[in-house]
Design a protein around this motif. Structure first.
Motif, PDB file in Angstrom:
ATOM      1  N   ASP A  25      89.123 124.935  50.891  1.00  0.00           N
ATOM      2  CA  ASP A  25      87.831 125.065  51.569  1.00  0.00           C
ATOM      3  C   ASP A  25      86.784 124.478  50.622  1.00  0.00           C
ATOM      4  O   ASP A  25      86.357 125.121  49.667  1.00  0.00           O
ATOM      5  CB  ASP A  25      87.553 126.535  51.880  1.00  0.00           C
ATOM      6  CG  ASP A  25      86.243 126.721  52.629  1.00  0.00           C
ATOM      7  OD1 ASP A  25      85.433 125.775  52.656  1.00  0.00           O
ATOM      8  OD2 ASP A  25      86.022 127.817  53.170  1.00  0.00           O
TER       9      ASP A  25
ATOM     10  N   TYR B  50      81.388 123.733  49.755  1.00  0.00           N
ATOM     11  CA  TYR B  50      80.241 123.627  48.822  1.00  0.00           C
ATOM     12  C   TYR B  50      80.403 122.486  47.830  1.00  0.00           C
ATOM     13  O   TYR B  50      79.770 122.487  46.786  1.00  0.00           O
ATOM     14  CB  TYR B  50      80.064 124.961  48.075  1.00  0.00           C
ATOM     15  CG  TYR B  50      79.701 126.092  49.010  1.00  0.00           C
ATOM     16  CD1 TYR B  50      78.391 126.275  49.431  1.00  0.00           C
ATOM     17  CD2 TYR B  50      80.674 126.940  49.513  1.00  0.00           C
ATOM     18  CE1 TYR B  50      78.058 127.295  50.317  1.00  0.00           C
ATOM     19  CE2 TYR B  50      80.354 127.956  50.397  1.00  0.00           C
ATOM     20  CZ  TYR B  50      79.043 128.121  50.797  1.00  0.00           C
ATOM     21  OH  TYR B  50      78.713 129.123  51.676  1.00  0.00           O
TER      22      TYR B  50
ATOM     23  N   LYS C 232      76.555 123.133  54.955  1.00  0.00           N
ATOM     24  CA  LYS C 232      75.800 123.460  53.734  1.00  0.00           C
ATOM     25  C   LYS C 232      75.191 122.213  53.107  1.00  0.00           C
ATOM     26  O   LYS C 232      74.025 122.207  52.735  1.00  0.00           O
ATOM     27  CB  LYS C 232      76.699 124.164  52.718  1.00  0.00           C
ATOM     28  CG  LYS C 232      77.634 125.198  53.302  1.00  0.00           C
ATOM     29  CD  LYS C 232      76.952 126.488  53.706  1.00  0.00           C
ATOM     30  CE  LYS C 232      77.933 127.386  54.453  1.00  0.00           C
ATOM     31  NZ  LYS C 232      77.520 128.728  54.663  1.00  0.00           N
TER      32      LYS C 232
HETATM   33  C1  LIG Z   1      83.332 129.291  51.784  1.00  0.00           C
HETATM   34  C2  LIG Z   1      82.889 129.034  53.190  1.00  0.00           C
HETATM   35  N1  LIG Z   1      83.703 128.358  54.013  1.00  0.00           N
HETATM   36  C3  LIG Z   1      83.378 128.112  55.288  1.00  0.00           C
HETATM   37  C4  LIG Z   1      82.170 128.547  55.789  1.00  0.00           C
HETATM   38  C5  LIG Z   1      81.885 128.292  57.247  1.00  0.00           C
HETATM   39  O1  LIG Z   1      80.988 127.320  57.474  1.00  0.00           O
HETATM   40  P1  LIG Z   1      80.506 126.974  58.959  1.00  0.00           P
HETATM   41  O2  LIG Z   1      79.125 127.487  59.065  1.00  0.00           O
HETATM   42  O3  LIG Z   1      80.584 125.475  59.054  1.00  0.00           O
HETATM   43  O4  LIG Z   1      81.427 127.641  59.920  1.00  0.00           O
HETATM   44  C6  LIG Z   1      81.288 129.266  54.977  1.00  0.00           C
HETATM   45  C7  LIG Z   1      80.022 129.784  55.506  1.00  0.00           C
HETATM   46  O5  LIG Z   1      79.359 130.604  54.914  1.00  0.00           O
HETATM   47  C8  LIG Z   1      81.662 129.508  53.633  1.00  0.00           C
HETATM   48  O6  LIG Z   1      80.867 130.178  52.808  1.00  0.00           O
END
Ligand SMILES: Cc1ncc(COP(=O)(O)O)c(C=O)c1O
Length: 383
Positions: free
Chosen positions: A213, A216, A248
């Protein structure tokens, strides 16, 4: 008017719902919204959401898409233009070769992870999650009837997963490692060497897949260079799903676009699932995301600088508060202070600080200069 109770009949709700809890970050964000609606002066720091506006070129691309009539259903996997832009992004920024047919678009990064887990997990499967973790991982796994296996990390280790802990957690039943860096909520990042030490462990266990994931990736500080697993260890490419999104980096949380690259059969399975759920991500948001990924990237370092300044301010304020230890996060936009030295002590208003959630509440209420802030890293919402 009916006099029947509107309570649901016993057993009406799915058992799987009983295994999960509502997203705590969404709950705390709603509370902040409600307080604001009552005229209270509140800064909500619950959900990870840049306060910057989506850049104008991206908004204009969406407006142009509406004017062109790009308002119809799209291919389940995403419009070809966005899948191609995602493939270019992976090549340009991560050195990864994904064909557009290996790229997949979903309504948000969360939904990408949901699709990947739901398309692959069976009862009895195990998924390794590194704590402190983003709130949704274990619950998404539990929804599928599989078992999250949590590996704890410590402040002393910089909240990083160690190769030894990873090796020990892997069993015959392990299907996935969910690996998030920069981490929500600790901000921990991994150098190439640190990643290599982990990928060496994964090479020994060919049945384990990795979901990275990388949401960020652009929010790293002090010159840190981000790398991702499939880039560091090409031998893992065939069992890695590299996930990301525009939320983000491009201040597009409300547009709901997440994307990933991975082996084509897995992408097809995720598309099969999505064809019976969301169908496709919003057409207009997809066109905006083409512009986000292909357009000028100059605002990203500006966002980065602003986040870095805020990080330094917040970390220094927290460390001035007696009893709080707050490491400086290397990435993302959260702080993860420890209040262990305060457990058992009394707050200025006389309440015993018995747990981190109680303690955080009192501290948030009483710490000079921080009264209005609810820190994500200080609440169980981020655990
Ligand atoms: C680590 C992480 N992965 C995925 C997401 C999900 O992002 P999205 O808003 O595109 O669903 C977030 C959202 O806070 C996150 O912090």
């Amino acid at each position: 008017m009916s006099h029947q109770s509107d309570a649901l009949p016993k057993g009406f709700l799915a058992e799987s719902l009983g295994r999960i809890k509502p997203s705590p970050t969404i709950a705390v964000s709603q509370r902040a919204r409600d307080l604001k609606a009552q005229g209270k002066d509140v800064i909500g720091l619950g959900a990870g959401e840049p306060d910057f506006d989506t850049p104008d070129n991206i908004k204009e691309a969406a407006i142009a898409a509406i004017r062109r009539g790009e308002t119809k259903y799209t291919a389940v996997e995403g419009i070809p233009e966005l899948r191609a832009a995602v493939a270019r992004k992976f090549k340009r920024e991560n050195g990864l070769d994904y064909k557009p047919s290996q790229c997949f678009v979903s309504p948000g990064g969360k939904n990408i992870i949901y699709n990947a887990m739901t398309a692959t997990l069976n009862k009895g499967d195990e998924v390794i999650v590194v704590a402190p973790y983003w709130v949704s991982y274990p619950d998404i796994v539990l929804l599928s009837g599989a078992q999250p296996v949590i590996i704890e990390t410590s402040l002393e280790d910089g909240f990083r997963l160690t190769p030894n802990a990873l090796d020990k957690a892997i069993t015959r039943k392990t299907k996935w490692l969910i690996f998030n860096q920069p981490s929500n909520p600790t901000g921990a990042c991994y150098t190439r060497e640190q990643l290599k030490a982990l990928t060496d462990v994964l090479l020994k266990h060919p049945h384990v897949w990795v979901l990275t994931d990388d949401m960020y990736e652009h929010l790293v500080y002090g010159g840190f260079e981000f790398s991702t697993i499939a880039q560091v260890e090409p031998e893992l490419y065939h069992r890695t799903l590299t996930t990301n999104g525009v939320s983000k980096a491009y201040a597009m949380t409300g547009w709901r676009i997440g994307y990933c690259g991975g082996p084509e059969p897995l992408i097809k399975a995720m598309a099969k699932l999505q064809s019976q759920s969301a169908s496709n991500a919003t057409s207009i948001s997809q066109w905006a995301s083409v512009e986000a990924l292909d357009g000028p990237q100059g605002f990203i370092p500006k966002f980065q600088r602003a986040f870095e300044e805020r990080r330094d301010l917040v970390v220094s304020m927290l460390n001035q508060a007696s009893g709080i230890e707050c490491p400086t996060p290397e990435g993302a936009f959260y702080v993860y202070p420890s209040i262990r030295k305060l457990i058992g002590k009394k707050s200025p208003s006389g309440h015993e600080i018995a747990t981190d959630s109680k303690g955080n509440l009192y501290i948030a209420q009483t710490t000079a200069g921080l009264q209005k802030l609810t820190f994500k890293g200080m609440s169980p919402a981020s655990r």
